[in-house]
Write a protein that holds these residues in place. Structure first.
Motif, PDB file in Angstrom:
ATOM      1  N   GLN A 178       0.650  -1.257   0.085  1.00  0.00           N
ATOM      2  CA  GLN A 178      -0.121   0.078   0.036  1.00  0.00           C
ATOM      3  C   GLN A 178       0.696   1.346  -0.186  1.00  0.00           C
ATOM      4  OE1 GLN A 178      -2.433  -1.149   3.480  1.00  0.00           O
ATOM      5  NE2 GLN A 178      -4.151  -1.646   2.491  1.00  0.00           N
ATOM      6  N   VAL A 179       1.703   1.267   0.761  1.00  0.00           N
ATOM      7  CA  VAL A 179       3.043   2.458   1.027  1.00  0.00           C
ATOM      8  C   VAL A 179       3.538   2.465  -0.585  1.00  0.00           C
ATOM      9  CG1 VAL A 179       5.094   3.260   1.589  1.00  0.00           C
ATOM     10  CG2 VAL A 179       3.401   2.243   3.321  1.00  0.00           C
ATOM     11  N   LYS A 180       3.917   1.416  -1.199  1.00  0.00           N
ATOM     12  CA  LYS A 180       4.481   1.475  -2.537  1.00  0.00           C
ATOM     13  C   LYS A 180       3.527   2.032  -3.540  1.00  0.00           C
ATOM     14  CE  LYS A 180       7.720  -1.097  -5.535  1.00  0.00           C
ATOM     15  NZ  LYS A 180       8.229  -2.624  -5.634  1.00  0.00           N
ATOM     16  N   LEU A 181       2.443   1.760  -3.517  1.00  0.00           N
ATOM     17  CA  LEU A 181       1.163   2.111  -4.293  1.00  0.00           C
ATOM     18  C   LEU A 181       0.949   3.347  -4.239  1.00  0.00           C
ATOM     19  CD1 LEU A 181      -1.030   1.858  -6.149  1.00  0.00           C
ATOM     20  CD2 LEU A 181      -2.531   1.170  -4.502  1.00  0.00           C
ATOM     21  N   SER A 182       1.210   4.180  -3.010  1.00  0.00           N
ATOM     22  CA  SER A 182       0.966   5.430  -2.873  1.00  0.00           C
ATOM     23  C   SER A 182       2.042   6.434  -3.499  1.00  0.00           C
ATOM     24  CB  SER A 182       1.131   5.887  -1.356  1.00  0.00           C
ATOM     25  OG  SER A 182      -0.270   5.302  -0.525  1.00  0.00           O
ATOM     26  N   VAL A 183       3.446   5.836  -3.472  1.00  0.00           N
ATOM     27  CA  VAL A 183       4.477   6.361  -4.178  1.00  0.00           C
ATOM     28  C   VAL A 183       4.380   6.465  -5.558  1.00  0.00           C
ATOM     29  CG1 VAL A 183       7.159   6.330  -4.511  1.00  0.00           C
ATOM     30  CG2 VAL A 183       5.972   5.910  -2.350  1.00  0.00           C
ATOM     31  N   MET A 184       3.884   5.214  -6.264  1.00  0.00           N
ATOM     32  CA  MET A 184       3.666   5.073  -7.695  1.00  0.00           C
ATOM     33  C   MET A 184       2.514   5.874  -8.229  1.00  0.00           C
ATOM     34  SD  MET A 184       5.894   2.992  -8.505  1.00  0.00           S
ATOM     35  CE  MET A 184       7.159   3.489  -7.463  1.00  0.00           C
ATOM     36  N   GLU A 185       1.612   6.086  -7.589  1.00  0.00           N
ATOM     37  CA  GLU A 185       0.340   7.087  -7.580  1.00  0.00           C
ATOM     38  C   GLU A 185       0.814   8.445  -7.791  1.00  0.00           C
ATOM     39  OE1 GLU A 185      -3.644   4.497  -6.393  1.00  0.00           O
ATOM     40  OE2 GLU A 185      -2.668   5.960  -4.986  1.00  0.00           O
ATOM     41  N   GLU A 186       1.868   8.631  -6.873  1.00  0.00           N
ATOM     42  CA  GLU A 186       2.308  10.259  -6.770  1.00  0.00           C
ATOM     43  C   GLU A 186       3.326  10.346  -8.176  1.00  0.00           C
ATOM     44  OE1 GLU A 186       3.077  13.952  -5.513  1.00  0.00           O
ATOM     45  OE2 GLU A 186       1.649  12.678  -4.743  1.00  0.00           O
ATOM     46  N   GLU A 187       4.174   9.372  -8.376  1.00  0.00           N
ATOM     47  CA  GLU A 187       4.884   9.843  -9.479  1.00  0.00           C
ATOM     48  C   GLU A 187       4.190   9.467 -10.633  1.00  0.00           C
ATOM     49  OE1 GLU A 187       8.312   9.902  -9.552  1.00  0.00           O
ATOM     50  OE2 GLU A 187       8.084  10.141  -7.397  1.00  0.00           O
ATOM     51  N   SER A 188       3.155   8.750 -10.905  1.00  0.00           N
ATOM     52  CA  SER A 188       2.529   9.085 -12.063  1.00  0.00           C
ATOM     53  C   SER A 188       1.928  10.205 -12.293  1.00  0.00           C
ATOM     54  CB  SER A 188       1.181   7.528 -11.998  1.00  0.00           C
ATOM     55  OG  SER A 188       0.421   7.786 -13.054  1.00  0.00           O
ATOM     56  N   ARG A 189       1.170  10.852 -11.335  1.00  0.00           N
ATOM     57  CA  ARG A 189       0.810  12.497 -11.593  1.00  0.00           C
ATOM     58  C   ARG A 189       1.936  13.466 -11.959  1.00  0.00           C
ATOM     59  NH1 ARG A 189      -2.454  10.675  -7.101  1.00  0.00           N
ATOM     60  NH2 ARG A 189      -0.978  11.611  -5.639  1.00  0.00           N
ATOM     61  N   LYS A 190       3.184  12.822 -12.092  1.00  0.00           N
ATOM     62  CA  LYS A 190       4.355  13.916 -12.547  1.00  0.00           C
ATOM     63  C   LYS A 190       4.311  13.748 -13.992  1.00  0.00           C
ATOM     64  CE  LYS A 190       6.664  13.726  -8.293  1.00  0.00           C
ATOM     65  NZ  LYS A 190       8.041  13.286  -7.573  1.00  0.00           N
ATOM     66  N   GLU A 191       3.742  12.551 -14.581  1.00  0.00           N
ATOM     67  CA  GLU A 191       3.778  12.534 -16.125  1.00  0.00           C
ATOM     68  C   GLU A 191       5.443  12.727 -16.639  1.00  0.00           C
ATOM     69  OE1 GLU A 191       1.295  15.019 -18.128  1.00  0.00           O
ATOM     70  OE2 GLU A 191      -0.494  14.429 -17.193  1.00  0.00           O
ATOM     71  N   ILE A 192       6.264  11.748 -15.951  1.00  0.00           N
ATOM     72  CA  ILE A 192       7.695  11.532 -16.164  1.00  0.00           C
ATOM     73  C   ILE A 192       7.643  10.675 -17.471  1.00  0.00           C
ATOM     74  CG2 ILE A 192       9.746  10.770 -15.370  1.00  0.00           C
ATOM     75  CD1 ILE A 192       8.759  11.184 -12.570  1.00  0.00           C
ATOM     76  N   THR A 193       8.671  11.115 -18.470  1.00  0.00           N
ATOM     77  CA  THR A 193       8.641  10.155 -19.552  1.00  0.00           C
ATOM     78  C   THR A 193       9.413   8.940 -19.273  1.00  0.00           C
ATOM     79  OG1 THR A 193      10.829  11.494 -20.004  1.00  0.00           O
ATOM     80  CG2 THR A 193       9.100  12.113 -20.989  1.00  0.00           C
ATOM     81  N   LEU A 194       9.056   7.842 -20.104  1.00  0.00           N
ATOM     82  CA  LEU A 194       9.772   6.643 -19.847  1.00  0.00           C
ATOM     83  C   LEU A 194      11.369   6.486 -20.365  1.00  0.00           C
ATOM     84  CD1 LEU A 194       7.098   4.371 -22.158  1.00  0.00           C
ATOM     85  CD2 LEU A 194       7.123   4.979 -19.479  1.00  0.00           C
ATOM     86  N   ASN A 195      11.835   5.694 -19.374  1.00  0.00           N
ATOM     87  CA  ASN A 195      13.472   5.359 -19.385  1.00  0.00           C
ATOM     88  C   ASN A 195      13.662   4.738 -20.808  1.00  0.00           C
ATOM     89  OD1 ASN A 195      16.269   4.850 -19.347  1.00  0.00           O
ATOM     90  ND2 ASN A 195      16.125   4.515 -17.334  1.00  0.00           N
ATOM     91  N   MET A 196      13.722   5.324 -21.982  1.00  0.00           N
ATOM     92  CA  MET A 196      13.687   4.660 -23.338  1.00  0.00           C
ATOM     93  C   MET A 196      15.123   4.021 -23.458  1.00  0.00           C
ATOM     94  SD  MET A 196      11.085   4.827 -24.972  1.00  0.00           S
ATOM     95  CE  MET A 196       9.652   6.156 -25.187  1.00  0.00           C
ATOM     96  N   TYR A 197      16.198   4.616 -22.820  1.00  0.00           N
ATOM     97  CA  TYR A 197      17.647   3.631 -22.919  1.00  0.00           C
ATOM     98  C   TYR A 197      17.666   2.721 -22.248  1.00  0.00           C
ATOM     99  CZ  TYR A 197      19.559   8.345 -24.297  1.00  0.00           C
ATOM    100  OH  TYR A 197      19.785   9.212 -25.068  1.00  0.00           O
ATOM    101  N   LEU A 198      16.867   2.405 -21.100  1.00  0.00           N
ATOM    102  CA  LEU A 198      16.846   1.176 -20.508  1.00  0.00           C
ATOM    103  C   LEU A 198      15.811   0.194 -21.276  1.00  0.00           C
ATOM    104  CD1 LEU A 198      17.574  -0.541 -18.156  1.00  0.00           C
ATOM    105  CD2 LEU A 198      15.442   0.586 -16.545  1.00  0.00           C
ATOM    106  N   ILE A 199      14.645   0.758 -21.876  1.00  0.00           N
ATOM    107  CA  ILE A 199      13.890  -0.157 -22.524  1.00  0.00           C
ATOM    108  C   ILE A 199      14.659  -0.720 -23.849  1.00  0.00           C
ATOM    109  CG2 ILE A 199      11.851  -0.110 -24.151  1.00  0.00           C
ATOM    110  CD1 ILE A 199      10.687   1.992 -22.356  1.00  0.00           C
ATOM    111  N   LEU A 200      15.447   0.273 -24.401  1.00  0.00           N
ATOM    112  CA  LEU A 200      16.030  -0.252 -25.708  1.00  0.00           C
ATOM    113  C   LEU A 200      17.321  -1.308 -25.241  1.00  0.00           C
ATOM    114  CD1 LEU A 200      16.533   2.862 -27.739  1.00  0.00           C
ATOM    115  CD2 LEU A 200      15.142   1.169 -28.325  1.00  0.00           C
TER     116      LEU A 200
END
Length: 297
Positions: free
Chosen positions: A275-297
């Motif tokens: 539940q604590v981790k979910l709160s953190v993820m929801e907060e980060e999600s609202r910031k609309e940070i771009t994906l880490n394309m380097y890691l994905i590639l």
């Protein structure tokens, strides 16, 4: 017996349920009928009630053995091989269905333990003809092979040989598509190996496959949430964590009605951390940070 056989030939769930009703009536007349018990076990297996199949086979095994011994004692002592085969068949159909049920439940280790216990009690006739459980129960060989590949994959992963681990898990997956929970474990384990090699999208794909095979697989859901967090896809990570919170909440409610305080507390602690981790993820999600394309590639 004829009516139940006709129902089962249609191989639908509703017909299997009807067959069980007919068999229940028949068992009130012939309580020790091997044919009726076997037909009942087949109907339960068709309905995927694997736990009930195991329970039925185990509960009736001793009584069936006693019945057979009594019958043999009343007969001539000079039994031929066909008589011995008939008198031992009560074991084999039960063993076979127990192994199949464990297999479909994904509990292959328990299937193997069961097989090891039964090997010493093979009928004399089968042992004299060098028959093994693999020849009497063909699925037994598959169970041993799958567990061998899984164990080899686990050992390779722990030794840091991640490519070898992926190869072993892949072989196990290719050997088996019927035991969905076991295949889900292999996909989830392979995801961990892919992650260790930096192949994040492959790891996410394997977690997704594991979740498709077993929708309540907590480790696969948790692992995929972590992988989404790594590539900064916080929205997807939050979705997985919500699903995880829901499943953990159910586990805590179930444990509340059972004994074992320490086990219950472990589930509660895991739920709170999620539940604590979910709160953190929801907060980060609202910031609309771009994906880490380097890691994905």
């Amino acid at each position: 017996m004829k009516q139940s056989a006709e129902f089962l030939q249609r191989r639908s769930s509703s017909d299997a349920e009807c067959a069980l009703g007919v068999i229940a009536e028949a068992l009130m007349i012939g309580t020790c009928s091997e044919k009726l018990l076997e037909t009942k076990a087949d109907a339960l297996f068709m309905l995927r009630k694997y736990e009930e199949v195991i329970q039925l086979c185990e509960q009736t095994l001793n009584s069936a053995g006693s019945n057979t011994l009594t019958t043999r004692a009343c007969q001539s002592v000079n039994l031929d091989s066909s008589d011995l085969q008939r008198s031992s068949s009560f074991r084999l159909w039960r063993w076979s269905l127990i192994v199949k049920s464990y297999f479909h439940l994904g509990r292959l280790e328990e299937a193997l333990d069961f097989l090891k216990k039964q090997e010493g009690s093979l009928p004399v006739m089968e042992r004299s003809h060098n028959k093994t459980l693999e020849s009497l129960i063909p699925l037994a060989g598959t169970v041993r092979e799958l567990l061998r590949h899984k164990a080899a994959g686990n050992e390779a992963f722990q030794s840091g040989k991640h490519a070898d681990a992926i190869e072993h898990y892949t072989t196990a997956i290719l050997c088996n598509v019927e035991s969905r929970p076991f295949a889900a474990i292999c996909f989830c384990n392979r995801a961990a190996a892919y992650r260790a090699m930096g192949q994040i999208t492959d790891a996410i794909a394997d977690c997704s496959l594991a979740m498709a095979l077993d929708e309540n697989y907590l480790k696969a859901i948790s692992r995929r949430a972590t992988l989404f967090e790594m590539i900064r896809d916080y929205g997807q990570a939050a979705l997985d964590l919500r699903r995880l919170v829901s499943l953990l909440t159910k586990q805590v409610e179930e444990k509340a009605n059972q004994s074992g305080q320490s086990d219950k507390m472990n589930w509660i602690n895991e739920l709170k951390q999620t539940q604590v981790k979910l709160s953190v993820m929801e907060e980060e999600s609202r910031k609309e940070i771009t994906l880490n394309m380097y890691l994905i590639l």
